[in-house]
Design a protein around this motif. Structure first.
Motif, PDB file in Angstrom:
ATOM      1  N   PHE A  31      33.071  39.463  53.571  1.00  0.00           N
ATOM      2  CA  PHE A  31      33.998  40.362  52.882  1.00  0.00           C
ATOM      3  C   PHE A  31      34.115  41.695  53.611  1.00  0.00           C
ATOM      4  O   PHE A  31      35.218  42.218  53.819  1.00  0.00           O
ATOM      5  N   ARG A  32      32.978  42.264  54.035  1.00  0.00           N
ATOM      6  CA  ARG A  32      33.025  43.551  54.717  1.00  0.00           C
ATOM      7  C   ARG A  32      33.675  43.446  56.098  1.00  0.00           C
ATOM      8  O   ARG A  32      34.300  44.403  56.575  1.00  0.00           O
ATOM      9  N   SER A  72      43.364  47.114  55.349  1.00  0.00           N
ATOM     10  CA  SER A  72      43.024  45.816  55.913  1.00  0.00           C
ATOM     11  C   SER A  72      43.884  44.737  55.264  1.00  0.00           C
ATOM     12  O   SER A  72      44.702  45.018  54.379  1.00  0.00           O
ATOM     13  N   ILE A  73      43.667  43.508  55.678  1.00  0.00           N
ATOM     14  CA  ILE A  73      44.419  42.405  55.087  1.00  0.00           C
ATOM     15  C   ILE A  73      44.042  42.203  53.619  1.00  0.00           C
ATOM     16  O   ILE A  73      44.742  41.504  52.889  1.00  0.00           O
ATOM     17  N   MET A  74      42.927  42.820  53.190  1.00  0.00           N
ATOM     18  CA  MET A  74      42.508  42.765  51.785  1.00  0.00           C
ATOM     19  C   MET A  74      42.773  44.088  51.075  1.00  0.00           C
ATOM     20  O   MET A  74      42.034  44.489  50.170  1.00  0.00           O
ATOM     21  N   ALA A  75      43.825  44.787  51.490  1.00  0.00           N
ATOM     22  CA  ALA A  75      44.096  46.128  50.970  1.00  0.00           C
ATOM     23  C   ALA A  75      44.277  46.157  49.453  1.00  0.00           C
ATOM     24  O   ALA A  75      43.929  47.137  48.798  1.00  0.00           O
ATOM     25  N   LEU A  76      44.825  45.099  48.870  1.00  0.00           N
ATOM     26  CA  LEU A  76      45.031  45.072  47.422  1.00  0.00           C
ATOM     27  C   LEU A  76      43.745  44.782  46.661  1.00  0.00           C
ATOM     28  O   LEU A  76      43.696  44.939  45.439  1.00  0.00           O
ATOM     29  N   ILE A 162      41.971  35.137  49.555  1.00  0.00           N
ATOM     30  CA  ILE A 162      40.708  34.913  50.267  1.00  0.00           C
ATOM     31  C   ILE A 162      39.571  35.592  49.510  1.00  0.00           C
ATOM     32  O   ILE A 162      38.478  35.039  49.356  1.00  0.00           O
ATOM     33  N   LEU A 163      39.846  36.795  49.013  1.00  0.00           N
ATOM     34  CA  LEU A 163      38.838  37.540  48.260  1.00  0.00           C
ATOM     35  C   LEU A 163      38.475  36.821  46.963  1.00  0.00           C
ATOM     36  O   LEU A 163      37.298  36.745  46.585  1.00  0.00           O
ATOM     37  N   ILE A 164      39.472  36.279  46.285  1.00  0.00           N
ATOM     38  CA  ILE A 164      39.205  35.493  45.067  1.00  0.00           C
ATOM     39  C   ILE A 164      38.352  34.276  45.398  1.00  0.00           C
ATOM     40  O   ILE A 164      37.402  33.944  44.671  1.00  0.00           O
ATOM     41  N   TRP A 165      38.693  33.621  46.495  1.00  0.00           N
ATOM     42  CA  TRP A 165      37.923  32.435  46.928  1.00  0.00           C
ATOM     43  C   TRP A 165      36.473  32.803  47.221  1.00  0.00           C
ATOM     44  O   TRP A 165      35.551  32.085  46.831  1.00  0.00           O
ATOM     45  N   LEU A 166      36.255  33.943  47.899  1.00  0.00           N
ATOM     46  CA  LEU A 166      34.898  34.388  48.191  1.00  0.00           C
ATOM     47  C   LEU A 166      34.123  34.662  46.898  1.00  0.00           C
ATOM     48  O   LEU A 166      32.942  34.320  46.782  1.00  0.00           O
ATOM     49  N   GLY A 167      34.804  35.262  45.925  1.00  0.00           N
ATOM     50  CA  GLY A 167      34.171  35.518  44.628  1.00  0.00           C
ATOM     51  C   GLY A 167      33.781  34.232  43.926  1.00  0.00           C
ATOM     52  O   GLY A 167      32.701  34.134  43.322  1.00  0.00           O
ATOM     53  N   GLU A 168      34.647  33.225  43.993  1.00  0.00           N
ATOM     54  CA  GLU A 168      34.352  31.945  43.356  1.00  0.00           C
ATOM     55  C   GLU A 168      33.205  31.228  44.068  1.00  0.00           C
ATOM     56  O   GLU A 168      32.404  30.532  43.426  1.00  0.00           O
ATOM     57  N   LEU A 169      33.114  31.392  45.388  1.00  0.00           N
ATOM     58  CA  LEU A 169      31.995  30.812  46.122  1.00  0.00           C
ATOM     59  C   LEU A 169      30.667  31.425  45.677  1.00  0.00           C
ATOM     60  O   LEU A 169      29.668  30.725  45.507  1.00  0.00           O
TER      61      LEU A 169
END
Length: 428
Positions: A31-32, A72-76, A162-169
């Motif tokens: 994530f970072r 970044s691509i995860m700006a939101l 992608i961030l949601i997927w990482l959270g679910e993992l």
């Protein structure tokens, strides 16, 4: 301290838990890394100047985990998913079909999560367009062609998912609530920047104020821990039962009702709502229509993070979401039915309707205390900043609330897993 050290040692010696902890840390590292992959069309230097001048954007950046200031691509961040979760949970209370899904166990949770992700998509697209217009108005991003704009929106949307997927993992293979852990990691990564910026601008006149703020911060952390650990234990007696030739003796137990039953969820929900007016204001600030521009300026001025309206609405929303989420996860009617089926009763209270009314009464009283406390703690940093004159640390206050709560919830999750493996000394 010795008990904590021993606790951590046992955690590390347990292979399953060690694997989960290491997996969680690996996902946070991923994530970072993504948080520092920028979108090329944005002038980062101008963006950082804008953030230094706009406290609202700085506050928004805290909840995106620093991904917004780097664009970044995860700006939101995970904000669209949180907003979708709020909408779905509100609909659950009024739509019978969704309410029925909550009672269908694993399948119901799967369907609700699916609906939440589907709703996240249009919300992410709308927020991407809003961010583009905002940055374009501030001359931080130039006009994009249709293809470039679609690529811009698609990149931000992909980053959020992608961030949601990482959270679910993390939720499935790691430790704790995935979404909360992601928010926790983002806030923790930004806090040193906030404190460093404050120390850089520190003057002799502000030194005493910093000391006061530091003492209050320690007291706030202690108070949060105390409230999160406070439990009202309602005694429950189980009557003697006869099944066939066997006689089952009665037993005593209790229902644990926490002062802060909803945990950190009310804060996350409330922040998502209270930031919306300023987001709309910034979106339409440079509108060619005069009355729209005037309304936007009004929203920006009234909903300033240090203003009365912002903090009053923030307080009300924290209290309201505390009640909403508490009654969502602890249904007095369902609990009273389960107690009656099991032949259990609360001393002095008749089973059935009387038990339900009693549980409702107790739950309202203790939730009111916890919700008001949580609301006051949420707006306390803004009040302290007015008194002490330390402006930069305002955004650290709400972050501390989330960090402390997530740490407590994560350690409880780890402790529960140890209890399942019969480490009895940690429940004494």
């Amino acid at each position: 301290m010795n008990k904590i050290t021993e606790f951590l040692k046992i955690l590390w010696r347990e292979p399953d838990i060690r694997r989960k902890v290491l997996f969680t840390l690996f996902i946070l590292l991923v994530f970072r890394v993504f948080a520092y992959i920028p979108i090329p069309v944005v002038d980062i230097n101008k963006l950082r100047v804008l953030f230094a001048q706009n406290q609202f954007l700085s506050l928004l950046d805290i909840f995106s985990g620093g991904t917004l200031i780097n664009f970044s691509i995860m700006a939101l961040g995970i904000n669209p998913y949180i907003n979708a979760s709020i909408i779905i949970q509100l609909l659950t209370a009024v739509v019978p079909q969704l309410e029925q899904l909550t009672k269908e166990g694993e399948f119901g949770r799967f369907k609700i999560n699916q609906y939440t992700r589907l709703l996240t998509l249009p919300l992410t697209i709308l927020q991407s367009i809003g961010i583009y217009v905002l940055l374009k108005n501030q001359q931080i991003i130039s006009d994009l062609s249709l293809i470039e704009l679609i690529s811009f929106i698609a990149t931000l949307t992909a980053g959020t998912f992608i961030l949601i997927w990482l959270g679910e993992l993390i939720a499935e293979f790691g430790v704790g609530n995935g979404v909360s852990i992601i928010i926790f990691a983002g806030i923790l990564a930004r806090l040193p920047v906030v404190f460093g910026r404050t120390l850089f601008t520190l003057t002799n006149e502000m030194f005493f104020s910093i000391i006061i703020f530091g003492v209050l911060t320690v007291l706030v952390i202690a108070a949060i821990v105390f409230i999160n650990e406070s439990v009202r234990k309602i005694p429950v007696y189980y009557a003697r039962r006869i099944r066939g030739s066997r006689v089952y003796q009665g037993a005593n137990n209790f229902l644990p009702l926490k002062l802060n039953q909803a945990g950190v969820i009310p804060i996350i929900f409330a922040v998502s709502f209270v930031l919306f007016p300023q987001l709309v204001g910034n979106f339409f600030q440079f509108s060619p229509i005069e009355w729209v521009a005037d309304l936007s300026d009004f929203l920006i001025r009234v909903f300033d993070p240090n203003g009365f309206a912002y903090n009053f609405i923030y307080f009300i929303l924290v209290v309201a979401f505390s009640f909403f989420y508490t009654f969502l996860v602890f249904n007095p009617s369902k609990i009273s039915e389960e107690l009656q089926k099991q032949g259990a009763f609360i001393p002095g209270i008749r089973p059935g309707t009387h038990t339900k009314e009693y549980l409702q009464s107790v739950l309202i009283k203790i939730t009111l205390v916890g919700a008001v406390f949580l609301g006051l703690i949420a707006i306390l940093p803004a009040l302290v900043s007015v008194i002490t004159g330390v402006q930069e640390l305002v955004i650290g206050g709400t972050g501390i609330l989330i960090v402390v709560s997530v740490v407590l919830e994560t350690f409880k999750s780890l402790e529960a897993q140890l209890v399942m493996k019969k480490y009895d000394r940690f429940v004494n």
